[in-house]
Design an enzyme around this catalytic site. Sequence first.
Site, PDB file in Angstrom:
ATOM      1  N   ASN A 146      10.923   5.172  -2.510  1.00 40.10           N
ATOM      2  CA  ASN A 146      10.470   3.913  -1.928  1.00 40.10           C
ATOM      3  C   ASN A 146      11.469   3.262  -0.943  1.00 40.10           C
ATOM      4  O   ASN A 146      12.657   3.406  -1.224  1.00 40.10           O
ATOM      5  CB  ASN A 146      10.114   2.782  -3.120  1.00 40.10           C
ATOM      6  CG  ASN A 146       8.818   3.431  -3.830  1.00 40.10           C
ATOM      7  OD1 ASN A 146       8.178   4.142  -3.302  1.00 40.10           O
ATOM      8  ND2 ASN A 146       8.314   2.864  -4.863  1.00 40.10           N
ATOM      9  N   PRO A 171       0.502  -1.289  -0.001  1.00 35.11           N
ATOM     10  CA  PRO A 171      -0.215  -0.048   0.031  1.00 35.11           C
ATOM     11  C   PRO A 171       0.965   1.241   0.278  1.00 35.11           C
ATOM     12  O   PRO A 171       1.908   1.256   0.404  1.00 35.11           O
ATOM     13  CB  PRO A 171      -0.741  -0.004   1.238  1.00 35.11           C
ATOM     14  CG  PRO A 171      -0.217  -1.124   2.146  1.00 35.11           C
ATOM     15  CD  PRO A 171       0.500  -1.893   1.093  1.00 35.11           C
ATOM     16  N   ASP A 172       0.353   2.316  -0.482  1.00 33.53           N
ATOM     17  CA  ASP A 172       1.031   3.490  -0.671  1.00 33.53           C
ATOM     18  C   ASP A 172       0.558   4.300   0.810  1.00 33.53           C
ATOM     19  O   ASP A 172       0.036   3.650   1.706  1.00 33.53           O
ATOM     20  CB  ASP A 172       0.738   4.567  -1.770  1.00 33.53           C
ATOM     21  CG  ASP A 172      -0.684   4.922  -1.900  1.00 33.53           C
ATOM     22  OD1 ASP A 172      -1.511   4.750  -0.981  1.00 33.53           O
ATOM     23  OD2 ASP A 172      -0.928   5.563  -2.976  1.00 33.53           O
ATOM     24  N   PHE A 173       1.144   5.542   1.024  1.00 33.48           N
ATOM     25  CA  PHE A 173       0.690   6.275   2.213  1.00 33.48           C
ATOM     26  C   PHE A 173      -0.692   6.732   2.075  1.00 33.48           C
ATOM     27  O   PHE A 173      -1.634   7.031   2.952  1.00 33.48           O
ATOM     28  CB  PHE A 173       1.833   7.456   2.560  1.00 33.48           C
ATOM     29  CG  PHE A 173       2.919   6.892   3.215  1.00 33.48           C
ATOM     30  CD1 PHE A 173       3.012   5.503   3.774  1.00 33.48           C
ATOM     31  CD2 PHE A 173       3.886   7.594   3.501  1.00 33.48           C
ATOM     32  CE1 PHE A 173       4.176   5.225   4.541  1.00 33.48           C
ATOM     33  CE2 PHE A 173       5.072   7.319   4.319  1.00 33.48           C
ATOM     34  CZ  PHE A 173       5.084   5.938   4.738  1.00 33.48           C
ATOM     35  N   ARG A 174      -0.884   7.714   0.839  1.00 40.84           N
ATOM     36  CA  ARG A 174      -1.978   8.571   0.944  1.00 40.84           C
ATOM     37  C   ARG A 174      -3.404   8.181   0.120  1.00 40.84           C
ATOM     38  O   ARG A 174      -4.163   9.090   0.188  1.00 40.84           O
ATOM     39  CB  ARG A 174      -1.347   9.993   0.439  1.00 40.84           C
ATOM     40  CG  ARG A 174      -0.404  10.602   1.365  1.00 40.84           C
ATOM     41  CD  ARG A 174       0.155  11.663   0.846  1.00 40.84           C
ATOM     42  NE  ARG A 174       1.220  12.204   1.874  1.00 40.84           N
ATOM     43  CZ  ARG A 174       2.783  11.692   1.960  1.00 40.84           C
ATOM     44  NH1 ARG A 174       2.814  10.880   1.164  1.00 40.84           N
ATOM     45  NH2 ARG A 174       3.427  12.364   3.059  1.00 40.84           N
ATOM     46  N   HIS A 229      14.872   8.013   0.626  1.00 40.32           N
ATOM     47  CA  HIS A 229      14.363   7.741   1.880  1.00 40.32           C
ATOM     48  C   HIS A 229      14.932   6.591   2.861  1.00 40.32           C
ATOM     49  O   HIS A 229      14.420   6.044   3.656  1.00 40.32           O
ATOM     50  CB  HIS A 229      12.791   7.807   2.013  1.00 40.32           C
ATOM     51  CG  HIS A 229      12.035   9.121   1.667  1.00 40.32           C
ATOM     52  ND1 HIS A 229      11.023   9.284   1.057  1.00 40.32           N
ATOM     53  CD2 HIS A 229      12.905  10.493   1.507  1.00 40.32           C
ATOM     54  CE1 HIS A 229      10.900  10.652   0.755  1.00 40.32           C
ATOM     55  NE2 HIS A 229      11.931  11.358   0.783  1.00 40.32           N
ATOM     56  N   ASP A 280      10.919  -0.124  -0.298  1.00 43.28           N
ATOM     57  CA  ASP A 280      10.682  -1.743  -0.226  1.00 43.28           C
ATOM     58  C   ASP A 280      11.874  -2.437  -1.021  1.00 43.28           C
ATOM     59  O   ASP A 280      11.986  -3.561  -1.032  1.00 43.28           O
ATOM     60  CB  ASP A 280       9.448  -1.864  -1.041  1.00 43.28           C
ATOM     61  CG  ASP A 280       9.302  -1.185  -2.238  1.00 43.28           C
ATOM     62  OD1 ASP A 280      10.238  -1.143  -3.075  1.00 43.28           O
ATOM     63  OD2 ASP A 280       8.127  -0.623  -2.832  1.00 43.28           O
TER      64      ASP A 280
HETATM   65  P1  CNA Z   1       2.296   8.719  -1.701  1.00 39.80           P
HETATM   66  O1  CNA Z   1       2.200  10.010  -1.127  1.00 39.80           O
HETATM   67  O2  CNA Z   1       1.365   7.642  -1.110  1.00 39.80           O
HETATM   68  O3  CNA Z   1       1.583   8.925  -3.286  1.00 39.80           O
HETATM   69  C1  CNA Z   1       1.734   7.933  -4.190  1.00 39.80           C
HETATM   70  C2  CNA Z   1       0.945   8.449  -5.578  1.00 39.80           C
HETATM   71  O4  CNA Z   1       0.866   7.171  -6.458  1.00 39.80           O
HETATM   72  C3  CNA Z   1      -0.424   9.102  -5.439  1.00 39.80           C
HETATM   73  O5  CNA Z   1      -0.168  10.197  -6.277  1.00 39.80           O
HETATM   74  C4  CNA Z   1      -1.317   7.863  -6.080  1.00 39.80           C
HETATM   75  O6  CNA Z   1      -2.419   8.245  -6.497  1.00 39.80           O
HETATM   76  C5  CNA Z   1      -0.421   7.300  -6.857  1.00 39.80           C
HETATM   77  N1  CNA Z   1      -0.510   5.690  -6.967  1.00 39.80           N
HETATM   78  C6  CNA Z   1      -0.600   4.783  -6.190  1.00 39.80           C
HETATM   79  N2  CNA Z   1      -0.811   3.700  -6.668  1.00 39.80           N
HETATM   80  C7  CNA Z   1      -0.841   3.992  -8.279  1.00 39.80           C
HETATM   81  C8  CNA Z   1      -1.187   3.184  -9.162  1.00 39.80           C
HETATM   82  N3  CNA Z   1      -1.401   1.754  -9.322  1.00 39.80           N
HETATM   83  N4  CNA Z   1      -1.226   3.550 -10.566  1.00 39.80           N
HETATM   84  C9  CNA Z   1      -0.902   5.009 -10.618  1.00 39.80           C
HETATM   85  N5  CNA Z   1      -0.690   5.929  -9.533  1.00 39.80           N
HETATM   86  C10 CNA Z   1      -0.826   5.353  -8.346  1.00 39.80           C
HETATM   87  O7  CNA Z   1       3.750   8.246  -1.956  1.00 39.80           O
HETATM   88  P2  CNA Z   1       4.839   9.010  -2.226  1.00 39.80           P
HETATM   89  O8  CNA Z   1       6.147   7.947  -2.607  1.00 39.80           O
HETATM   90  O9  CNA Z   1       4.530   9.990  -3.236  1.00 39.80           O
HETATM   91  O10 CNA Z   1       5.405   9.506  -0.790  1.00 39.80           O
HETATM   92  C11 CNA Z   1       6.630   9.500  -0.352  1.00 39.80           C
HETATM   93  C12 CNA Z   1       6.702   8.550   1.005  1.00 39.80           C
HETATM   94  C13 CNA Z   1       5.917   7.446   0.868  1.00 39.80           C
HETATM   95  C14 CNA Z   1       8.233   8.082   1.047  1.00 39.80           C
HETATM   96  O11 CNA Z   1       8.558   8.662   2.324  1.00 39.80           O
HETATM   97  C15 CNA Z   1       8.222   6.696   1.119  1.00 39.80           C
HETATM   98  O12 CNA Z   1       9.059   6.254   1.824  1.00 39.80           O
HETATM   99  C16 CNA Z   1       6.632   6.381   1.419  1.00 39.80           C
HETATM  100  N6  CNA Z   1       6.127   4.979   1.170  1.00 39.80           N
HETATM  101  C17 CNA Z   1       6.957   3.954   0.532  1.00 39.80           C
HETATM  102  C18 CNA Z   1       6.609   2.669   0.141  1.00 39.80           C
HETATM  103  C19 CNA Z   1       7.093   1.657  -0.480  1.00 39.80           C
HETATM  104  O13 CNA Z   1       8.293   1.772  -0.304  1.00 39.80           O
HETATM  105  N7  CNA Z   1       6.896   1.033  -1.359  1.00 39.80           N
HETATM  106  C20 CNA Z   1       5.171   2.291   0.615  1.00 39.80           C
HETATM  107  C21 CNA Z   1       4.287   3.416   1.220  1.00 39.80           C
HETATM  108  C22 CNA Z   1       4.758   4.824   1.324  1.00 39.80           C
END
Ligand code: CNA
Length: 257
Positions: free
Chosen positions: A87, A13-16, A106, A89
């Site tokens: 990311n 999952p993402d954060f937001r 990060h 991960d």
């Molecule tokens: P965020 O703020 O959660 O934004 C994610 C963005 O991606 C949003 O604009 C979503 O609409 C978009 N999105 C999500 N899934 C999809 C998809 N399948 N197709 C198209 N668009 C999509 O995350 P950011 O990376 O911008 O924020 C930075 C933070 C999140 C960092 O500090 C990371 O460490 C942190 N993070 C990382 C992970 C990971 O490592 N996978 C997971 C969750 C959070």
Amino acid sequence: MAGAGISTPSGIPDFRSPGSGLYSNLEQYDIPYPEAIFELGYFFVNPKPFFMLAKELYPGNYRPNSAHYFLRLLHDKGLLLRLYTQNIDGLERVAGIPPDRLVEAHGTFATATCTVCQRNFPGEDFRGDVMGDRIPRCPVCTGVVKPDIVFFGEQLPQRFLLHLTDFPMADLLFVIGTSLEVEPFASLAGAVRSSVPRVLINRELVGPFAWQQRHNDVAQLGDVVGGVEKLVELLGWNEEMQTLIQKEKEKLDAKDK
Ligand code: CNA
């Protein structure tokens, strides 16, 4: 530039994202407010919630998807100057992008540091502890060992500054799967020359694509996998991409056995 959105198709999952994002699903971690999970002050009092998340994200649980393999293909073709990712991960490494092409802005679980004596260790040394729900301890001084993930208020890794000069040199900038809400990462989108096309592949418009578009900006809105596949098709790279994904799948299957 990449963010959590490139890994949601891998199941992380993402954060937001409302509903599915980590910030909407924090009950299981039992923390007072979402950011606490990445705050040093909270970590020193109660490191358990962070290590629950670490257990989930530790290398080995998830596999890269087409978005990661598209970036790998760019690298194989000698076209990837650098991949700046937010990311944590590690899926860029799993996809075969060499660490020297990466800026993990990060941080990473690949290495860890003792919070007391500051000794550095390979993250792998603590896999057993993290998977067994034990707080990793320094083998030398018994201090709590923290994976090298950047917490709020901590400095970004040296590499972040070291490679900033990439931006004025780039001929093209991809921004994939990020909300561009976290600074100073987000501002890098403005650091390429104004003549350089910027291509956003994301569910919605973000950062300068929303509020300060340049005439040569391109936005492919929708799912990252669909967006990347469309681009691969237009580039005539379909076959190479399929071969790469198949080869890497076999490698990961063999490793899992
Ligand atoms: P965020 O703020 O959660 O934004 C994610 C963005 O991606 C949003 O604009 C979503 O609409 C978009 N999105 C999500 N899934 C999809 C998809 N399948 N197709 C198209 N668009 C999509 O995350 P950011 O990376 O911008 O924020 C930075 C933070 C999140 C960092 O500090 C990371 O460490 C942190 N993070 C990382 C992970 C990971 O490592 N996978 C997971 C969750 C959070």
